[in-house]
Design a protein around this motif. Structure first.
Motif, PDB file in Angstrom:
ATOM      1  N   ALA A  95      45.196  30.960  53.982  1.00  0.00           N
ATOM      2  CA  ALA A  95      44.013  31.813  54.117  1.00  0.00           C
ATOM      3  C   ALA A  95      43.112  31.675  52.899  1.00  0.00           C
ATOM      4  O   ALA A  95      41.881  31.540  53.029  1.00  0.00           O
ATOM      5  N   ASN A  96      43.693  31.696  51.706  1.00  0.00           N
ATOM      6  CA  ASN A  96      42.901  31.596  50.485  1.00  0.00           C
ATOM      7  C   ASN A  96      42.250  30.222  50.348  1.00  0.00           C
ATOM      8  O   ASN A  96      41.145  30.091  49.818  1.00  0.00           O
ATOM      9  N   ALA A  97      42.927  29.171  50.832  1.00  0.00           N
ATOM     10  CA  ALA A  97      42.333  27.830  50.800  1.00  0.00           C
ATOM     11  C   ALA A  97      41.147  27.717  51.750  1.00  0.00           C
ATOM     12  O   ALA A  97      40.308  26.820  51.596  1.00  0.00           O
ATOM     13  N   MET A  98      41.095  28.636  52.726  1.00  0.00           N
ATOM     14  CA  MET A  98      39.987  28.617  53.689  1.00  0.00           C
ATOM     15  C   MET A  98      38.952  29.695  53.396  1.00  0.00           C
ATOM     16  O   MET A  98      38.159  30.080  54.257  1.00  0.00           O
ATOM     17  N   GLY A  99      38.971  30.223  52.164  1.00  0.00           N
ATOM     18  CA  GLY A  99      37.917  31.128  51.737  1.00  0.00           C
ATOM     19  C   GLY A  99      38.283  32.581  51.641  1.00  0.00           C
ATOM     20  O   GLY A  99      37.449  33.397  51.224  1.00  0.00           O
TER      21      GLY A  99
END
Length: 591
Positions: free
Chosen positions: A528-532
């Motif tokens: 999730a964090n890698a996707m913003g």
């Protein structure tokens, strides 16, 4: 309620209770071998003999006291067995005086006359009631000089149970369990006197789905597990409280580990779920799920083959692939085998990051598995919990039943699968995976779906992580890690067995594999964090607290309360049920 005195302590006991039950209800344990709270009274062992009397009265009916102010007791001439003697108003019980201690020592000397004392090779050594009482209630000497009576050894009573007649003290717990709990009355005493032993009736075998419970309740080493025999000494192992994943009953268990390998599963008392028992299937099948065919380290498909990758590389590859797909073309499958925390993180990931309502899970029902005791037809541990935290098709979403058709019509470009294999649902669905451009799999084992993955994330099993399951009774129960991974090793030191903890590099028992696997919620957080996104979860407890905040059925719950009350029921956490009295058959067991 009758008021009685045990060893000078005044207690109130419910009418109809026996002395041993009243004592246990008030934290007093009277030595015993044959008594068990879930079985009928046999009175075989005589270990619970106690001195019983009433407060003596004078000719005028007044209570009599001695010069020190202590009550004068009119003792019954013969000692009474606490397991079969009901309490009465004014009863006085002595469990530790000279007469009682003398009786306990005499019983122990009698029981040890023919016992082989082969503790060094006995699987029960270290958790044996006879050893325990030999230490606490025996003189430690014997006056018996004759040769011990020899009886049959290594007798297979059933597919999972080995019997050693010489170790048996004829308590009859196994016979009563087979008759009263397993409802398969095939065990019986045969012969008389010091030749008495236990056999199955002719042309029968004790093959009940619950047969292995007699191993736990046997107070000595007469009944041992064929599956576990001679694998380890119990003091070499660590035992961790957990939840059985074999079906939706959610039996409370202890996981026995040595050399970072699960060797044994034992039932743990929870009067709201499984009482004192568990089924043989849960004991036997669970270790293999944790030990065998495991994923170990992230993998990314390159040039048609899965190859090892770093966590950062795998997360980046998955995020890039998912980011290139339209949200309506993404399907997310949660899991009835994964924790509430993992499923909640996945449902939040689908809604907030992937912006898809196509989320569902595969149900695992086996109508040949359930029975009228503990086993239920749902052979997954958390279908109810996964559904409760949002793993269900949203408005306008599509279910797993529509998956094959949508894949064939090229309406599914990316599929995210958490802890499941599509071949368990339908062979046609599994074959359709070849038509999906991006397959992201989080799995504990190398299943057919894991082998087909575009990006494969190794998932920590329930025995390697912290989380919760919600069982068929809607009770939320917590499990904690028993097996060490590369991720949890830094905080597992205090829970490891002595040998695993202090073994040197050249010790063969301290080199068990540490798998490179992570909890599902942690993998999903990184994705999730890698996707913003900007998720700040640092532990499974953070995720659970978020569930409590956003899912009304979990309101008022916390990990501390789940532990304190042995689980809490969805929607009723503000009115927890009392734990009740927890009976332990063997006290000096390793933890």
């Amino acid at each position: 309620m009758p008021q009685i005195i045990i060893d000078g302590q005044k207690i109130e006991a419910a009418a109809g209770k026996t002395i041993i039950e009243a004592a246990l209800d008030n934290g007093i344990t009277i030595p015993h071998f044959c008594w068990h709270p879930a079985l009928s009274v046999a009175g075989n062992c005589r270990m619970c003999l106690v001195n019983v009397g009433m407060h003596k009265k004078d000719a005028d009916g007044a209570l009599m006291f001695d010069d020190s102010g202590a009550p004068v007791v009119n003792w019954i001439p013969k000692m009474q067995i606490a397991c079969a003697t009901p309490v009465g108003e004014g009863m006085i019980v002595d469990t530790s005086g000279p007469k009682t201690v003398g009786a306990q020592e005499a019983v122990m000397e009698f029981l040890l006359i023919n016992h082989p004392l082969d503790c060094p090779i006995c699987d029960e050594a270290g958790q044996c009631k006879l050893q325990e009482y030999g230490f606490t209630h025996s003189k430690g000497t014997s006056r018996f000089d004759e040769e011990k009576t020899h009886k049959p050894k290594r007798v297979q009573l059933g597919p999972e149970i080995m019997f050693d007649g010489e170790r048996c003290i004829s308590c009859s717990r196994c016979i009563r369990f087979a008759d009263e709990v397993a409802h398969q009355p095939v065990l019986s005493f045969v012969r008389r006197g010091d030749k008495v032993t236990i056999e199955t009736f002719p042309d029968t075998t004790f093959d009940s789905p619950y047969s292995m419970n007699v191993i736990d309740i046997c107070p000595v080493g007469a009944l041992t597990s064929i599956d576990f025999r001679f694998k380890a000494r119990v003091w070499e192992m660590s035992f961790t409280d957990s939840i059985c994943p074999g079906c939706a009953r959610g039996c409370n268990i202890k996981i026995g580990v040595m050399n970072n390998e699960v060797l044994r599963i034992d039932p743990r008392t929870n009067m709201h779920v499984n009482t004192y028992w568990m089924c043989d299937h849960g004991r036997i099948s669970t270790p293999a799920k944790i030990n065998e065919h495991r994923t170990d380290g992230p993998m990314v498909r390159r040039n048609g083959a899965l190859v090892a990758a770093t966590w950062d590389e795998a997360v980046a590859a998955a995020a890039s692939a998912l980011g290139a797909v339209k949200h309506q073309d993404i399907v997310v499958l949660g899991s009835a085998h994964a924790s509430n925390e993992d499923n909640f993180a996945l449902s939040r990931f689908a809604a907030e990051v992937l912006k898809t309502t196509n989320i569902d899970l595969i149900k695992h029902n086996d109508h040949s598995f359930g029975d009228n005791m503990l086993r239920v037809n749902d052979v997954s541990p958390n279908a109810i919990g996964a559904h409760a935290v949002g793993v269900k098709p949203g408005q306008g979403g599509h279910s797993v039943d529509q998956l094959v058709e949508r894949i064939r019509n090229r309406h599914v470009k990316a599929l995210v699968v958490l802890e499941d294999s599509l071949d368990t649902y339908d062979a046609t669905t599994a074959q359709a995976l070849a038509d999906v451009d991006t397959l992201i799999v989080l799995s504990t084992r190398m299943t057919s779906t894991a082998n087909a993955a575009t990006v494969l994330f190794p998932l920590a099993s329930f025995a390697e992580s912290t989380g919760t399951f919600t069982n068929t009774l809607h009770r939320v129960q917590r499990f904690t890690p028993a097996v060490v991974t590369k991720e949890n090793e830094r905080y597992m030191g205090m829970k490891m067995s002595r040998w695993d903890k202090f073994g040197a590099p050249n010790d063969r028992w301290s080199n068990g594999v540490r798998r490179d696997a992570r909890s599902g919620w942690a993998i999903i957080r990184d994705l999730a964090n890698a996707m913003g996104a900007a998720w700040a979860y640092r532990s499974s407890e953070d995720v659970f607290n978020d569930i409590v905040k956003h899912v009304s059925e979990f309101r008022h719950m916390s990990y501390e309360l789940l532990d304190a009350y042995h689980g809490l029921v969805l929607g009723k956490a503000d009115k927890p049920e009392p734990v009740g009295v927890i009976y332990e058959s063997h006290v000096l067991k390793p933890n």
